[in-house]
Design an enzyme around this catalytic site. Structure first.
Site, PDB file in Angstrom:
ATOM      1  N   THR A 167     -12.730   4.476   5.379  1.00  0.00           N
ATOM      2  CA  THR A 167     -13.371   4.703   6.688  1.00  0.00           C
ATOM      3  C   THR A 167     -14.166   5.998   6.685  1.00  0.00           C
ATOM      4  O   THR A 167     -13.637   7.036   6.283  1.00  0.00           O
ATOM      5  CB  THR A 167     -12.288   4.789   7.792  1.00  0.00           C
ATOM      6  OG1 THR A 167     -11.537   3.594   7.763  1.00  0.00           O
ATOM      7  CG2 THR A 167     -12.898   5.022   9.172  1.00  0.00           C
ATOM      8  N   ASP A 224       0.848  -1.193   0.000  1.00  0.00           N
ATOM      9  CA  ASP A 224       0.000   0.000   0.000  1.00  0.00           C
ATOM     10  C   ASP A 224       0.889   1.250   0.000  1.00  0.00           C
ATOM     11  O   ASP A 224       1.800   1.368   0.837  1.00  0.00           O
ATOM     12  CB  ASP A 224      -0.880  -0.041   1.270  1.00  0.00           C
ATOM     13  CG  ASP A 224      -1.999   0.986   1.248  1.00  0.00           C
ATOM     14  OD1 ASP A 224      -2.372   1.434   0.148  1.00  0.00           O
ATOM     15  OD2 ASP A 224      -2.513   1.310   2.343  1.00  0.00           O
TER      16      ASP A 224
HETATM   17  P1  13P Z   1      -8.754   4.612   6.037  1.00  0.00           P
HETATM   18  O1  13P Z   1      -7.730   4.482   7.120  1.00  0.00           O
HETATM   19  O2  13P Z   1      -9.368   5.954   5.992  1.00  0.00           O
HETATM   20  O3  13P Z   1      -9.753   3.525   6.060  1.00  0.00           O
HETATM   21  O4  13P Z   1      -7.964   4.502   4.638  1.00  0.00           O
HETATM   22  C1  13P Z   1      -7.214   3.364   4.345  1.00  0.00           C
HETATM   23  C2  13P Z   1      -6.478   3.493   3.063  1.00  0.00           C
HETATM   24  O5  13P Z   1      -6.882   4.187   2.156  1.00  0.00           O
HETATM   25  C3  13P Z   1      -5.236   2.726   2.914  1.00  0.00           C
HETATM   26  O6  13P Z   1      -4.623   2.933   1.688  1.00  0.00           O
END
Ligand code: 13P
Length: 282
Positions: free
Chosen positions: A209, A84
């Site tokens: 989120t 990520d």
């Molecule tokens: P959140 O923490 O807002 O759920 O986002 C996660 C995200 O986009 C990881 O790449």
């Protein structure tokens, strides 16, 4: 079963659902996610940030953990292990060498030309090894591994130029934020749909989120095939553990402490899978 993410997201695109990308932070997190998705016959993406990789001890530790759990828990659903927000070409190469099945090269803080050049370099390394590549255009707001970012909406023109590199998935920033939103999110759905149509790529929505359910459903209709979720599971787990520790002053076994957040986390995961429509799609 660890798989190539392209097939996973193309199926989501064809059948109008989205696959959850849940960020992992430790062994238990990974196990809770895998068990819930297996139980619900849902494909899943295990996303790992560079910060979480450092925390867990390195790329090969994360990879061994995920491959080991998939084998030992006899996980049959399609699972992708995805870097990520890879911040550099080197980071993506390390993940690929360690056995990650997908990487995100995040050149969004650089100029478009630099972003494209970095992305091409990662693609040249990843594709011959059957590893998929996600890239970002515009800027997602909020905090990423402790660094604050302002929202910058992606343009259709830039999205087309980045997609022409040959990436597998595109994350166009269209108003979403990592962590908690201040007020309602303002996602640009028209542009999302336009970018989906002109690039024909499965799109990724970061900052899952706090986006209201109806906006998530609308995003899927506008081409979102992968929703990234991190903070929501952290909150579900932390609230349950806090409650447990406050109500039980005698327990000190770390296994029991961590496990006290299991049900809340699994419930939150299942709710998300239901919303995304990925149950029984594996
Ligand atoms: P959140 O923490 O807002 O759920 O986002 C996660 C995200 O986009 C990881 O790449």
């Amino acid at each position: 079963m660890l798989v190539n993410m392209k097939k996973m997201l193309e199926d989501a695109k064809d059948r109008n659902y989205a696959v959850a990308h849940f960020n992992i932070n430790n062994l238990e997190w990974t196990r809770f996610i895998l068990e819930t998705c297996e139980e619900n016959e849902s494909p899943v993406i295990l996303g790992v940030s560079e910060g979480a990789i450092k925390y867990m001890g390195g790329y090969s530790v994360v990879s061994s953990l995920v491959y080991g759990l998939v084998k030992e828990l006899n996980i049959k659903i399609p699972v992708a292990l995805h870097l990520d927000h890879g911040s550099s070409v080197e980071s993506c190469k390390k993940a690929i060498d360690a056995g990650f099945t997908s990487v995100m090269i995040d050149g969004s803080k650089y100029s478009l030309e630099e972003n494209i050049a970095m992305t091409k370099e990662v693609l040249a390394y990843a594709h011959p090894k059957n590893v998929t590549v996600e890239a970002e255009i515009g800027a997602i707001g909020g905090e990423e591994d402790g660094v604050a970012n302002e929202v910058l909406y992606a343009t259709v023109e830039d999205a087309i130029l980045l997609s022409e590199t040959g990436i597998d998935f595109l994350a166009p920033a269209l108003g979403s934020v990592h962590g908690l939103y201040k007020g309602e999110p303002h996602l640009n759905f028209d542009r999302m749909k336009q970018i989906s149509e002109v690039t024909n790529l499965p799109l990724v929505l970061h900052g899952g989120t706090g986006i209201p359910d109806e906006q998530i459903r609308k995003a899927i209709d506008c081409g979102i095939c992968k929703l990234n979720i991190n903070t929501e599971l952290q909150l579900a787990w932390a609230n349950a553990v806090r409650e447990f520790l406050n109500s039980d002053l005698k327990t000190y076994d770390p296994r029991k402490v961590i496990k006290s957040g299991e049900k809340a986390m699994k419930d939150a995961i299942k709710k998300k899978l239901e919303l995304l429509g990925s149950i029984r799609k594996a």
